[in-house]
Design an enzyme around this catalytic site. Structure first.
Site: not given
Ligand code: BGC
Length: 899
Positions: A742, A464
């Site tokens: 997270e 990501e």
């Molecule tokens: C990210 C997040 C992001 C989110 C939005 C994720 O995959 O890691 O931090 O804001 O998606 O839904």
């Protein structure tokens, strides 16, 4: 004596390659006496270091502005070095000496000055992730005065001249919305060139331009060919000027970095000669580079470059159940490993990077999804000294295959972790008497370092690493306190503007590489979300308050306005946002099982953000002098707040009984005074009923403690912040976290992991608690109307609710702002520092006796109101003692152990 201790242009006093709009000067004033303000200033620019040839003189200007002063009347030439200095007259008519000088050198300022052609080294059947090399020899036959190179790439590049890698910058030209603008770099070649033959070498990898991005495994999002563009400007002593351009005289071939990708890692083969290190003529036989016809809008680099900022040695060597050696760096870090050892000819060393070990002690890589994070090195029988050039990894642990002959000690000594991120200047620090909170603060800093890698990313390890807009605004105030991020965000916000659509929607990630995918699934209309798109308003506003860069605010203003107007016309009610896709309180713990969407109604969240953005827009309009807009959007904010109360409240209570539903209206000022306390009390009850645990996600968490502290429930906020059982900030600290996770339960109490599909151990969003630590524990804050820290608020937490000592400082563009307080037995002692050309207020409880230090000055005004003292201060250092039995009792440890 009043003096100017520092003057900077765009936050630095020596800058190569500045754009005209970034010529903004700021200076720091210092004085022994208190209450110093600036009354007049005079600025001069010269084209000689001794100021004998002055090219701009502002004359005396009656103004207090000492921050980001633009020079509209100054028309700079391209590629010219300018020195600048300032002097001022202060409030007592004292005139300072000239400041020390600084310099900047302008870049190529117009597109006409770009004469070079794009060249590509790529063949038709170029394998994915391959790294290409470009080479050019040139002669210098007479004395040289100066040499500059202006360069950029489609892909990422590293430039070497006569075996010297130019600067230590990584991943140039950086990531922007390339279709709109592409950065170029400027380097000084002068010290590296010599009379005779000189060699320029470029290594070129795919980077963001062509490499894989996102979990969709998409490649070539901006184009299918790596390319390079550069021109070298030589100035000779005899006055001749010569330019060497990229063209088909450049040659292309291969080198030791075989392939590289941000997610996959890098393959290095030491047996392949490094063209940058051999000035051999055989490269003249390489294939000529192909010229390409392409048009990009080129802008000089805006933010600081990505660089290595720290090195870490492994702290231990572990063994997994199969006996594989695993290095522990002791810190979840972002960067790369440098390997310095001897490998046999053809011997292969494989390094796999991960953030945690699983319960059996194996390297856990499932949460990396498609990101391999693997580095492979092949030896040539000699010593190697290598670190990946075009890739970075997020890791604390590294499995090592292929160095079996080395003992553990030898292994440790041959490997070093190199931490990389955008080289921002550190500006803030926080410390208190609770070691766990101090560790949390360190984790926040590491989270920022790991994710401020050219763009503000969500995470640095899995497939990501994208500029999620929600994450960026959630963390911006904390991030801007820890480090000077003005240039970093200015760069990113240019891409936000570029990627904002004509109808005002702001993408969820910027640079926007999900556009095609998301609009296919959800359709154009829903291609945004509240709490994500609002970054277009919240980020510029926060930067304005932190740095006072009017230019930046003005540039962003049209986009801020377009965003609020977009919300206004969605759905069937102009004062509600009740349609389209919404992330809501993403990842909140009150979500249904297996859902990422929290229990707070998503349209409540959306409408709250709508009101907040409208109100910040109105304040921005006011700051820029747009009185009509200011009035209009203030009215919009009020209308939305009223609808919010009407639709989401009943008899003064929030209808949704979640923590976040109560936090947002308090944090965003959506309630009239008579309703505020009731909602705050309910929030306090919800937290207490949950045994002082939070249930909040991405959008509630950042303001949770602030909403409590600002509405009479500071002790509850302190209990939440100091809570150690799940879910809480300190739960992860107790689990040994060295970064912010997270998920509140990234590692669950039983040691198992949250599901692998979305489980980053380095996500800064929940680190937004840092803002509260500065503002409500140390008590370092600014007022609502403050610009660039000209109106400081000190609010030391003398409640004894959890802390008996704290200190913080922030290096503002005016100079240092600092506070240091402690509770002694029966007294509180507070020291504060206010920079010149700023004022402050300190909020203290009304103790029995307030004693100022002996050389005190009676400039401060003491106002008593409802058991609180507000003391107004001008610039200077102050030292307060408050004697009161209030400060003798409560011990933090005792208080926290109740829960
Ligand atoms: C990210 C997040 C992001 C989110 C939005 C994720 O995959 O890691 O931090 O804001 O998606 O839904």
């Amino acid at each position: 004596m009043t003096e100017i201790t520092r003057i900077t242009c765009f936050d630095t006093n020596a800058m190569l390659g500045v754009a005209r709009e970034n010529i903004l000067l700021s200076w720091e004033i210092s004085a022994q006496r208190r209450d110093v303000t600036q009354h007049q200033y005079q600025l001069q620019l010269a084209i000689s270091a001794d100021f004998s040839s002055i090219c701009y003189d502002s004359g005396w200007i009656g103004s207090a502005q000492s921050v980001n002063v633009a020079l509209p009347a100054f028309i700079p030439s391209s590629c010219q070095r300018y020195w600048y200095r300032v002097r001022i007259i202060d409030d007592q008519q004292e005139q300072t000496d000239w400041s020390p000088s600084g310099w900047f050198e302008t870049a190529l300022l117009t597109s006409r000055e770009w004469k070079a052609n794009w060249v590509t080294p790529e063949s038709e059947d170029e394998p994915a992730e391959s790294v290409s090399y470009l080479h050019r020899m040139f002669d210098i036959e007479k004395p040289l005065v100066s040499a500059r190179v202006y360069a950029t790439a489609l892909g990422i590049y590293q430039l070497t001249v006569n075996k010297h890698a130019l600067e230590k910058d990584l991943f140039s030209p950086g990531w922007t919305s390339y279709d709109d603008h592409l950065q170029f770099q400027v380097w000084d070649l002068t010290p590296h060139l010599k009379q005779g033959k000189n060699a320029l070498n470029v290594a070129l990898a795919e980077g963001w331009f062509k490499g894989e991005l996102s979990w969709l495994k998409k490649r070539e999002l901006y184009g299918d060919k790596k390319a390079f563009l550069g021109q070298v400007h030589l100035r000779f002593a005899d006055g001749e000027e010569r330019i060497i351009l990229t063209d088909s005289q450049w040659r292309c071939g291969t080198g030791p970095v075989v392939k590289s990708g941000f997610y996959s890692g890098e393959v290095f083969d030491a047996r392949r000669p490094d063209p940058a290190q051999h000035l051999c003529d055989e490269m003249e036989n390489w294939t000529p580079a192909k010229e390409l016809k392409m048009q990009y809008r080129l802008v000089p680099q805006i933010s600081e470059p990505v660089r290595i900022t720290e090195s870490l040695k492994p702290v231990s060597v572990l063994r997994d159940p199969e006996g594989l050696r695993i290095l522990d760096l002791g810190q979840n870090m972002v960067g790369r490993l440098r390997v310095q050892t001897c490998l046999d000819d053809g011997q292969i060393l494989t390094l796999r990077h991960g953030e945690v070990l699983d319960q059996s002690g194996k390297l856990y890589t499932d949460n990396l999804r498609n990101a391999l994070q693997t580095v492979q090195i092949t030896g040539n029988g000699k010593n190697i000294d290598y670190a990946p050039v075009f890739s970075f990894q997020g890791f604390r642990y590294v499995s090592v295959e292929g160095l079996d002959a080395l003992t553990d000690e030898q292994l440790i000594s041959s490997i070093t972790g190199e931490v990389l991120h955008t080289e921002m200047t550190r500006s803030g620090d926080f410390n208190c008497d609770n070691p766990l909170i101090n560790q949390l603060y360190q984790n926040i800093l590491w989270g920022q370092r790991g994710n401020f890698v050219d763009v503000p990313t969500d995470c640095p390890q899995r497939d990501e690493r994208l500029g999620w807009t929600g994450d960026a605004h959630i963390f911006i105030r904390t991030g801007a306190t820890n480090y000077n991020v003005r240039r970093f965000f200015r760069k990113w916000l240019m891409s936000v503007s570029a990627d904002q659509k004509a109808n005002g929607t702001v993408p969820m990630v910027v640079p926007d590489i999900l556009r095609e995918y998301i609009s296919k699934i959800w359709g154009d209309e829903t291609y945004t979300s509240s709490g994500w798109g609002d970054a277009a308003v919240i980020c510029p506003w926060t930067l304005w308050q932190m740095y006072g860069d009017r230019q930046l605010l003005a540039e962003q203003y049209p986009g801020m306005k377009a965003w609020v107007q977009y919300i206004h016309q969605t759905g069937d009610d102009p004062w509600l946002w009740n349609s389209g896709f919404q992330f809501g309180d993403w990842l909140a713990l009150d979500a249904e099982p297996d859902s990422y969407f929290g229990a707070t109604p998503v349209f409540l969240v959306a409408t709250a953000f709508y009101a907040w953005s409208a109100s910040l827009l109105s304040r921005a309009a006011e700051a820029l002098g747009f009185a009509e807009d200011a009035a209009l959007y203030a009215e919009w904010a009020e209308n939305v707040s009223e609808r919010f109360r009407h639709v989401f409240m009943q008899n003064g209570d929030m209808m949704a009984d979640t923590q976040t539903a109560h936090i947002l209206p308090l944090a965003f000022g959506l309630l009239p005074e008579k309703q505020r306390q009731g909602v705050a009390d309910r929030l306090h009850h919800l937290v207490r009923e949950n045994y002082y645990h939070l249930t909040t996600g991405f959008l509630g968490t950042p303001w949770l403690c602030t909403a409590l502290s600002a509405h009479g429930h500071h002790e509850t906020a302190v209990k939440l912040a100091c809570q150690r059982t799940f879910p809480s900030w300190l739960f992860s600290v107790d689990q040994g976290a060295t970064t912010i996770w997270e998920h509140w339960d990234g590692i669950k109490p039983d040691g198992s992991f949250w599901s692998a599909n979305m489980n980053s151990y380095n996500h800064y969003a929940y680190g937004a608690i840092g803002e509260w630590l500065f503002r409500y524990i140390a008590g370092l804050d600014y007022s609502e109307k403050s610009v660039a820290w000209d109106d400081i608020v000190f609010r030391p937490d003398l409640s004894g609710a959890g802390f008996r000592q704290a200190s913080a400082h922030y290096d503002s563009v005016r100079g240092r702002v600092a506070i240091d307080w402690r509770l002694n037995n029966g007294s509180a002692e507070i020291k504060v520092k206010v920079p010149a050309n700023a004022k402050a207020i300190i909020i203290l409880p009304e103790g029995e006796n307030v004693i100022l230090e002996k050389n005190n000055h009676n400039s401060w005004k003491d106002i008593r109101d409802n058991h609180v003292r507000y003391i107004r201060l001008g610039s200077g250092n102050y030292h307060f003692m408050i004697e009161d039995e209030l400060f003798s009792s409560n011990n933090s440890a005792e208080l926290i152990s109740e829960f």
